[in-house]
Design a protein around this motif. Structure first.
Motif, PDB file in Angstrom:
ATOM      1  N   THR A 169     -51.905 -32.167  28.690  1.00 58.21           N
ATOM      2  CA  THR A 169     -51.068 -33.311  29.050  1.00 58.21           C
ATOM      3  C   THR A 169     -50.950 -34.279  27.882  1.00 58.21           C
ATOM      4  OG1 THR A 169     -51.893 -33.107  31.330  1.00 58.21           O
ATOM      5  CG2 THR A 169     -50.680 -35.107  30.771  1.00 58.21           C
ATOM      6  N   PRO A 229     -41.234 -31.561  29.137  1.00 64.69           N
ATOM      7  CA  PRO A 229     -40.635 -32.671  29.884  1.00 64.69           C
ATOM      8  C   PRO A 229     -39.154 -32.468  30.158  1.00 64.69           C
ATOM      9  CG  PRO A 229     -40.848 -33.263  27.575  1.00 64.69           C
ATOM     10  CD  PRO A 229     -41.504 -31.921  27.722  1.00 64.69           C
ATOM     11  N   VAL A 258     -45.129 -40.302  32.828  1.00 69.86           N
ATOM     12  CA  VAL A 258     -45.927 -39.212  33.391  1.00 69.86           C
ATOM     13  C   VAL A 258     -46.047 -39.437  34.892  1.00 69.86           C
ATOM     14  CG1 VAL A 258     -48.090 -37.937  33.333  1.00 69.86           C
ATOM     15  CG2 VAL A 258     -47.227 -38.995  31.242  1.00 69.86           C
ATOM     16  N   ILE A 275     -42.709 -36.207  32.353  1.00 72.00           N
ATOM     17  CA  ILE A 275     -43.702 -35.140  32.385  1.00 72.00           C
ATOM     18  C   ILE A 275     -44.346 -35.146  33.765  1.00 72.00           C
ATOM     19  CG2 ILE A 275     -45.903 -34.332  31.434  1.00 72.00           C
ATOM     20  CD1 ILE A 275     -45.059 -35.681  28.774  1.00 72.00           C
ATOM     21  N   ALA A 327     -48.636 -32.842  25.392  1.00 74.64           N
ATOM     22  CA  ALA A 327     -47.245 -32.941  25.857  1.00 74.64           C
ATOM     23  C   ALA A 327     -46.702 -34.351  25.655  1.00 74.64           C
ATOM     24  CB  ALA A 327     -47.156 -32.541  27.331  1.00 74.64           C
TER      25      ALA A 327
END
Length: 413
Positions: free
Chosen positions: A265, A223, A281, A236, A268
């Protein structure tokens, strides 16, 4: 620190040069200090070595930083994570109780094609001139960059639309107030890896943070973290629209962060949650020109919220879609086009706007949408009657939420 950001060569080259000079000075200082010590130790009246004084006057090495962030040494080949004063990726003091941060979001931005021609004639600030106040009014402003920025590259084959913008166009985004841009979309690699690498370099040079792409999957899923007023926000970028499997970033393979499989994802998001107060996101997904989300959007959106995301912001359909209040968090399914080519005849693709989220450090956010309409690729405030109609339509398109006549979005109880 449980999570440390991956640094690409493009992101660190400026700071690396600076640290090289700092380390050289430190190295020379060590040599001088060592020589002085040797001379002192060889004196007849020498009484043995003394503890070296630190630059601050008496502080010991343990006082110079936390164990997880050691002071840089001449032997290090890359600089440490920067402090929040540089780009918000170092340790930060917790925000005072009641502190909030305002985050602005827009949809697709295309500084290329027909928009590029308009910029050439009317200047880099032209596309954002009428929306500047809304963009600059937020603490952090983000959007989706829908074109590679490069003077090189090889055009992608078997693709209907292939874009390419000039590095100098980025000055318009910076002047308008943008801080961070997602590169996770179906046009980022329109000019191949060279074009993507140039894009990241150009954004670095322009002082614009970016995420969603990289030299490998680790960098692509890393990120961008920005800090305002003590609140750290992690951005992100991921895409559920990838034209070719070769575009996917993987181990030792450059590309974009994809979320057909949400595993990386989710990982993350969880890692970002350890170092940031808010996790946003930005995801490229859905079907073009459909004003309602398809199943994959709702399924992925819910998965990302369940993993710890506070806001999920969508793009790609080129038209506005509704909002969803889900487990106390928010999903904006599509913010449509923002700066894009506009058709000759009026179209829903010209309806756009700026979504602003006012959030506290606990991830509690209040949303407001300011309707705009784009004419000749230039979005501006919508005429009042049309704005009311658009807000009413967005309210009907939303799930577990309503949009009032002022653009305020609230959850239905």
């Amino acid at each position: 620190m449980p999570y440390s950001r991956t640094r690409s060569r493009q992101k660190t080259r400026k700071r690396a040069r600076r640290w090289m000079y700092v380390n050289l000075i430190l190295f020379l200082a060590v040599l001088v200090a060592g020589g002085a010590y040797a001379v002192h130790a060889l004196k007849p009246d020498g009484v043995g070595p003394k503890p070296a004084a630190s630059p601050g006057g008496g502080a010991q090495p343990s006082d110079l930083g936390s164990p997880s962030e050691p002071a840089p040494s001449a032997s290090e080949s890359s600089p440490p994570d920067p402090s929040p004063s540089e780009d918000g990726n170092g340790e930060a003091t917790p925000a005072p109780e009641g502190t909030t941060v305002s985050l602005a979001f827009v949809g697709d931005i295309l500084p290329a094609s027909r928009v590029g021609e308009l910029i050439e004639r009317r200047g880099v600030d032209y596309p954002f001139a009428l929306a500047k106040d809304a963009l600059q009014g937020a603490d952090i402003t983000a959007g989706n960059l829908e074109a590679p920025i490069t003077k090189r590259g090889m055009p992608a084959e078997n693709k209907q639309f292939v874009f390419k913008g000039k590095p100098e166009y980025l000055a318009g985004l910076k002047n308008a107030g943008f801080d961070v841009l997602s590169l996770a979309n179906n046009h980022t690699l329109d000019q191949g890896w060279i074009g993507l690498r140039d894009t990241m370099d150009a954004l670095d040079d322009a002082g614009l943070q970016h995420m969603g792409s990289g030299a490998d999957d680790k960098e692509a899923f890393t990120p961008a973290i920005l800090e305002r007023g003590g609140i750290r926000v992690a951005y992100i970028g991921v895409s559920n629209v990838v034209p070719d499997i070769s575009w996917k970033a993987d181990r030792n393979h450059p590309g974009v962060a994809e979320t057909y499989d949400t595993t990386r994802t989710v990982a993350a998001i969880r890692s970002a949650k350890e170092v940031a107060d808010l996790v946003v996101v930005m995801v490229h997904w859905g079907k073009e020109r459909m004003d309602r989300p398809i199943d994959v959007q709702t399924n992925v959106g819910h998965t990302l919220i369940d993993a710890g995301a506070d806001l999920v912001i969508g793009s790609h359909p080129h038209v506005l879609q509704g909002f969803e209040a889900y487990k106390g968090k928010w999903i904006a399914y599509s913010l449509g086009n923002f700066v894009f080519t506009t058709p000759v005849k009026p179209s829903l693709t010209q309806e756009t706007g700026v979504l602003t989220a006012k959030c506290n450090a606990k991830g509690e956010c209040g949303l407001k949408f300011d309707p705009m309409y784009a004419t000749d690729s230039q979005p501006g405030p919508m005429e009042p009657t049309s704005a009311q109609l658009l807000l009413a339509r967005l309210s009907k398109l939303s799930y577990g939420a309503k949009v009032d006549e002022n653009g305020v979005i609230t959850a239905l109880r």
